[in-house]
Design a protein around this motif. Structure first.
Motif: not given
Length: 113
Positions: A44-55, A99-113
């Protein structure tokens, strides 16, 4: 509610937590190394991120290099590897609603909060 999948040993994860604390919004901390994710949750998390599992895999981890690198793994096998070895999961992961994001860089978090 906002969730952060957090590893306190990781500097990027600590930065992500700090961003959430400074936002003043309510959030839940999930220490995924202590409370491991099952296949459904991780899928479910991977689907929310919109990425492939390997990513979502930390490919520099010794576990990955020793056991999985250069193998032709299916998405299901990659997910199983992360469930069985949660250190392989990239961090931090922040989820806010659908919405979900990997916080790398951490500033990406700002896009979804």
């Amino acid at each position: 509610m906002i969730k952060i999948y957090h590893n306190n040993r990781c500097s990027k994860s600590r930065c992500g937590l700090e961003i959430l604390e400074e936002s003043g919004k309510e959030f839940e901390v999930v220490k995924y190394l202590d409370n491991t994710l099952n296949k459904e949750e991780l899928t479910d998390i991977i689907k929310l991120l919109g990425i492939s599992p390997i990513d979502l895999v930390r490919k520099n981890e010794a576990i990955w290099k020793t056991n999985f690198k250069n193998k032709n793994l299916s998405d299901a096998q990659v997910i199983t590897a992360m469930v069985e070895n949660p250190k392989l999961i990239e961090r931090p992961i922040i989820i806010n609603g659908n919405k979900a994001v990997i916080g790398r860089p951490p500033e990406l978090i700002l896009n979804i909060i």
